[in-house]
Design a protein around this motif. Structure first.
Motif, PDB file in Angstrom:
ATOM      1  N   ARG A   1       0.828  -1.201   0.000  1.00 28.56           N
ATOM      2  CA  ARG A   1       0.000   0.000   0.000  1.00 28.56           C
ATOM      3  C   ARG A   1       0.867   1.258   0.000  1.00 28.56           C
ATOM      4  O   ARG A   1       0.573   2.229  -0.697  1.00 28.56           O
ATOM      5  CB  ARG A   1      -0.922  -0.002   1.221  1.00 28.56           C
ATOM      6  CG  ARG A   1      -2.088  -0.945   1.115  1.00 28.56           C
ATOM      7  CD  ARG A   1      -3.137  -0.621   2.176  1.00 28.56           C
ATOM      8  NE  ARG A   1      -2.632  -0.824   3.517  1.00 28.56           N
ATOM      9  CZ  ARG A   1      -2.721  -1.959   4.173  1.00 28.56           C
ATOM     10  NH1 ARG A   1      -3.283  -3.004   3.604  1.00 28.56           N
ATOM     11  NH2 ARG A   1      -2.245  -2.082   5.401  1.00 28.56           N
ATOM     12  N   ARG A   2       1.948   1.237   0.795  1.00 30.98           N
ATOM     13  CA  ARG A   2       2.811   2.419   0.845  1.00 30.98           C
ATOM     14  C   ARG A   2       3.515   2.659  -0.486  1.00 30.98           C
ATOM     15  O   ARG A   2       3.614   3.783  -0.961  1.00 30.98           O
ATOM     16  CB  ARG A   2       3.864   2.257   1.959  1.00 30.98           C
ATOM     17  CG  ARG A   2       3.287   2.252   3.353  1.00 30.98           C
ATOM     18  CD  ARG A   2       4.393   2.410   4.381  1.00 30.98           C
ATOM     19  NE  ARG A   2       5.392   1.370   4.276  1.00 30.98           N
ATOM     20  CZ  ARG A   2       5.298   0.188   4.869  1.00 30.98           C
ATOM     21  NH1 ARG A   2       4.243  -0.094   5.595  1.00 30.98           N
ATOM     22  NH2 ARG A   2       6.238  -0.720   4.753  1.00 30.98           N
ATOM     23  N   ASN A   3       4.010   1.570  -1.107  1.00 32.45           N
ATOM     24  CA  ASN A   3       4.806   1.723  -2.318  1.00 32.45           C
ATOM     25  C   ASN A   3       3.959   2.017  -3.549  1.00 32.45           C
ATOM     26  O   ASN A   3       4.455   2.574  -4.527  1.00 32.45           O
ATOM     27  CB  ASN A   3       5.634   0.460  -2.564  1.00 32.45           C
ATOM     28  CG  ASN A   3       6.695   0.266  -1.506  1.00 32.45           C
ATOM     29  OD1 ASN A   3       7.110   1.226  -0.871  1.00 32.45           O
ATOM     30  ND2 ASN A   3       7.120  -0.963  -1.295  1.00 32.45           N
ATOM     31  N   ASN A   4       2.682   1.640  -3.522  1.00 38.93           N
ATOM     32  CA  ASN A   4       1.834   1.845  -4.694  1.00 38.93           C
ATOM     33  C   ASN A   4       1.259   3.251  -4.776  1.00 38.93           C
ATOM     34  O   ASN A   4       0.730   3.638  -5.812  1.00 38.93           O
ATOM     35  CB  ASN A   4       0.674   0.832  -4.697  1.00 38.93           C
ATOM     36  CG  ASN A   4       1.137  -0.563  -5.056  1.00 38.93           C
ATOM     37  OD1 ASN A   4       2.219  -0.729  -5.611  1.00 38.93           O
ATOM     38  ND2 ASN A   4       0.342  -1.560  -4.742  1.00 38.93           N
ATOM     39  N   ARG A   5       1.345   4.015  -3.703  1.00 36.21           N
ATOM     40  CA  ARG A   5       0.793   5.359  -3.738  1.00 36.21           C
ATOM     41  C   ARG A   5       1.701   6.293  -4.526  1.00 36.21           C
ATOM     42  O   ARG A   5       2.922   6.180  -4.481  1.00 36.21           O
ATOM     43  CB  ARG A   5       0.618   5.890  -2.311  1.00 36.21           C
ATOM     44  CG  ARG A   5      -0.066   7.247  -2.305  1.00 36.21           C
ATOM     45  CD  ARG A   5      -0.092   7.878  -0.944  1.00 36.21           C
ATOM     46  NE  ARG A   5      -0.834   7.066  -0.004  1.00 36.21           N
ATOM     47  CZ  ARG A   5      -0.319   6.618   1.121  1.00 36.21           C
ATOM     48  NH1 ARG A   5       0.930   6.877   1.426  1.00 36.21           N
ATOM     49  NH2 ARG A   5      -1.036   5.910   1.947  1.00 36.21           N
ATOM     50  N   ILE A   6       1.110   7.226  -5.254  1.00 32.47           N
ATOM     51  CA  ILE A   6       1.872   8.223  -6.008  1.00 32.47           C
ATOM     52  C   ILE A   6       1.941   9.491  -5.166  1.00 32.47           C
ATOM     53  O   ILE A   6       0.952  10.210  -5.022  1.00 32.47           O
ATOM     54  CB  ILE A   6       1.207   8.504  -7.372  1.00 32.47           C
ATOM     55  CG1 ILE A   6       1.140   7.226  -8.203  1.00 32.47           C
ATOM     56  CG2 ILE A   6       1.958   9.597  -8.121  1.00 32.47           C
ATOM     57  CD1 ILE A   6       0.382   7.377  -9.503  1.00 32.47           C
ATOM     58  N   ASP A   7       3.109   9.750  -4.581  1.00 28.21           N
ATOM     59  CA  ASP A   7       3.287  10.931  -3.743  1.00 28.21           C
ATOM     60  C   ASP A   7       3.642  12.169  -4.560  1.00 28.21           C
ATOM     61  O   ASP A   7       3.334  13.287  -4.164  1.00 28.21           O
ATOM     62  CB  ASP A   7       4.396  10.689  -2.716  1.00 28.21           C
ATOM     63  CG  ASP A   7       3.954   9.730  -1.627  1.00 28.21           C
ATOM     64  OD1 ASP A   7       2.748   9.718  -1.324  1.00 28.21           O
ATOM     65  OD2 ASP A   7       4.799   8.993  -1.099  1.00 28.21           O
ATOM     66  N   ALA A   8       4.325  11.953  -5.687  1.00 29.84           N
ATOM     67  CA  ALA A   8       4.754  13.081  -6.518  1.00 29.84           C
ATOM     68  C   ALA A   8       4.707  12.665  -7.979  1.00 29.84           C
ATOM     69  O   ALA A   8       4.878  11.490  -8.309  1.00 29.84           O
ATOM     70  CB  ALA A   8       6.164  13.533  -6.136  1.00 29.84           C
ATOM     71  N   LEU A   9       4.450  13.631  -8.852  1.00 28.76           N
ATOM     72  CA  LEU A   9       4.345  13.356 -10.286  1.00 28.76           C
ATOM     73  C   LEU A   9       4.939  14.527 -11.052  1.00 28.76           C
ATOM     74  O   LEU A   9       4.677  15.691 -10.718  1.00 28.76           O
ATOM     75  CB  LEU A   9       2.868  13.154 -10.665  1.00 28.76           C
ATOM     76  CG  LEU A   9       2.586  12.640 -12.074  1.00 28.76           C
ATOM     77  CD1 LEU A   9       3.092  11.210 -12.223  1.00 28.76           C
ATOM     78  CD2 LEU A   9       1.098  12.682 -12.355  1.00 28.76           C
ATOM     79  N   ARG A  10       5.744  14.209 -12.070  1.00 28.06           N
ATOM     80  CA  ARG A  10       6.334  15.271 -12.888  1.00 28.06           C
ATOM     81  C   ARG A  10       5.357  15.630 -13.991  1.00 28.06           C
ATOM     82  O   ARG A  10       5.071  14.825 -14.876  1.00 28.06           O
ATOM     83  CB  ARG A  10       7.672  14.813 -13.458  1.00 28.06           C
ATOM     84  CG  ARG A  10       8.505  15.960 -14.030  1.00 28.06           C
ATOM     85  CD  ARG A  10       9.922  15.517 -14.341  1.00 28.06           C
ATOM     86  NE  ARG A  10      10.657  15.155 -13.150  1.00 28.06           N
ATOM     87  CZ  ARG A  10      11.220  16.024 -12.327  1.00 28.06           C
ATOM     88  NH1 ARG A  10      11.130  17.325 -12.576  1.00 28.06           N
ATOM     89  NH2 ARG A  10      11.877  15.600 -11.267  1.00 28.06           N
ATOM     90  N   ILE A  11       4.823  16.847 -13.951  1.00 27.68           N
ATOM     91  CA  ILE A  11       3.828  17.320 -14.906  1.00 27.68           C
ATOM     92  C   ILE A  11       4.431  18.476 -15.693  1.00 27.68           C
ATOM     93  O   ILE A  11       4.786  19.510 -15.114  1.00 27.68           O
ATOM     94  CB  ILE A  11       2.544  17.780 -14.192  1.00 27.68           C
ATOM     95  CG1 ILE A  11       1.981  16.636 -13.328  1.00 27.68           C
ATOM     96  CG2 ILE A  11       1.503  18.244 -15.198  1.00 27.68           C
ATOM     97  CD1 ILE A  11       0.816  17.050 -12.467  1.00 27.68           C
ATOM     98  N   HIS A  12       4.591  18.273 -17.001  1.00 29.59           N
ATOM     99  CA  HIS A  12       5.193  19.286 -17.874  1.00 29.59           C
ATOM    100  C   HIS A  12       6.548  19.746 -17.326  1.00 29.59           C
ATOM    101  O   HIS A  12       6.861  20.943 -17.298  1.00 29.59           O
ATOM    102  CB  HIS A  12       4.263  20.490 -18.033  1.00 29.59           C
ATOM    103  CG  HIS A  12       2.905  20.156 -18.562  1.00 29.59           C
ATOM    104  ND1 HIS A  12       2.727  19.465 -19.746  1.00 29.59           N
ATOM    105  CD2 HIS A  12       1.666  20.373 -18.050  1.00 29.59           C
ATOM    106  CE1 HIS A  12       1.437  19.303 -19.954  1.00 29.59           C
ATOM    107  NE2 HIS A  12       0.768  19.834 -18.940  1.00 29.59           N
TER     108      HIS A  12
END
Length: 416
Positions: A347-358
């Motif tokens: 559960r901890r590893n599957n969460r997306i905490d940050a995403l590079r957008i543009h």
């Protein structure tokens, strides 16, 4: 610098290493923390070398005891919100192997002394994998010993989600800063996450541990394998499915969640307590027999209790194996705690905490959700196209022989 960092991350506990201060006063701590609602303990430096400081919000954590070593600082107490008794230990690891072994032995002793869920955090001055040191091709003996110590202590090395290294000097990079938590800690806080903060002018990246639950949106419909071991499960499903009436399939599945949740609570709620009750009854029967109180029904009653207890052990094992989805489920020992830990880690590893957008790193959860939704909406949108029928001359009519061939049963060779 510390006050700005604390304000940015809304911290409830803060540990500082290498304070280079032999003595710290209440005035110093309040200046760092930003207000006087702060508890604190420190280990003074030796001249301008070393020094530890641990600060916490007194409305969040009530300290009971404090233990100190030359290279570590431990406080145990109660987290007010959930009345959880635990211990925090700030560590500044040694550089020489023999001295590292002494520090790890001291940490083992203090863990055994407190007998509490533990959180070790700080600069351990050691790696656990070759990939944690830039350019390394093998691990030193001390690194192998450190990894063994973590396993012997049954600690979990929290995954750092957003950076590879935590220490930088010239061309050298290593991940020597980490947070190690006990299994009891993860059982209480299964959503514990670790990430790096801005390094600024320091050689080290600060580590930020987050134990708050983050909303992950609606959950998909799932059934538990353990339900199918209950004789009345399928009968209940048929009755509830019929009672829902005529609806779309997905709507019926959604409507089934309420009776399934209620049935699970009534029939599978608190499996540990059910097992404990059966074991207590078995113990009572054994005591009666050992005291000479024996009749014809004692043995048959014991067999029935053992059979029921065994059934619940199997259900519990099936439940946690499914929750863990571990590849090694068949090979591993029947250790429910292991599977609980793997399930929490997934559960901890599957969460997306940050995403590079543009090209920009975004941590705002609502913005991340919108970006993901728009990406797939654009990826799978239906393109406009002319409606072309069979009579428009683009598809030829097949022959009688081809039509007959399409209806032939496949041969054994074709199936193979």
């Amino acid at each position: 610098m510390v006050k700005n960092f604390r304000r940015r991350f809304n911290l409830h506990m803060l540990g500082l290493i290498e304070t280079k201060k032999e003595v710290l006063t209440k005035f110093d701590v309040v200046q760092l923390w930003g207000n006087d609602v702060v508890g604190w303990e420190f280990v003074g430096s030796e001249g301008a070398s070393g020094g530890l400081l641990l600060m916490w919000d007194e409305t969040v954590f009530n300290m009971r005891n404090c233990h100190k070593g030359a290279r570590w600082l431990c406080v145990d107490g109660v987290l007010v919100k959930n009345n959880f008794r635990c211990a925090f230990c700030l560590v500044y690891g040694e550089h020489i192997r023999e001295e590292k072994l002494i520090v790890w032995e001291e940490l083992s002793f203090i863990s055994g002394l407190c007998q509490l869920p533990f959180c070790f955090m700080g600069d351990f001055n050691e790696i656990t994998q070759v990939e944690e040191r830039k350019g390394a091709t093998s691990m030193l003996v001390s690194a192998v010993e450190f990894k063994d110590w973590i396993q012997d202590m049954e600690l979990v090395d929290l995954v750092l989600s957003d950076c590879r290294f935590t220490w930088f000097r010239g061309q050298s990079c290593s991940r020597i800063d980490r947070v190690l938590v006990s299994l009891e800690w993860l059982e209480e806080f299964p959503e514990t996450r670790l990430r790096g903060g801005p390094r600024g002018l320091s050689d080290h990246c600060p580590l930020v541990m987050d134990v708050t639950r983050m909303g992950g949106g609606p959950k998909p419909f799932r059934s538990l394998d353990s339900w199918f071991t209950h004789d009345g499960f399928l009968r209940m499903v048929k009755e509830e499915w019929r009672s829902i009436g005529e609806r779309q399939f997905l709507d019926k599945l959604k409507a089934m969640t309420t009776p399934l949740r209620r049935w699970h609570r009534e029939n599978f709620g608190d499996m540990d307590r059910r097992i404990d009750r059966f074991e207590e009854e078995i113990r009572k029967v054994d005591e009666m027999v050992s005291n000479g109180v024996h009749d014809g029904t004692a043995e048959s009653r014991r067999k029935a209790l053992v059979s029921s207890c065994k059934k619940w052990y199997i259900r519990k094992e099936i439940h946690w194996k499914q929750m863990s989805r571990s590849r090694h489920a068949k090979e591993m020992d029947r250790n429910t705690r292991y599977f609980h830990n793997i399930a929490s880690a997934r559960r901890r590893n599957n969460r997306i905490d940050a995403l590079r957008i543009h090209g920009r790193l975004v941590r705002n959860q609502p913005r991340i959700k919108v970006a993901i939704r728009e990406f797939y909406k654009d990826l799978y949108h239906q393109e406009t196209s002319p409606n072309i029928g069979f009579r428009d001359g683009l598809v030829r009519q097949i022959s009688e022989e081809e039509a007959t061939g399409l209806e032939l049963l496949p041969t054994a060779e074709e199936i193979k």
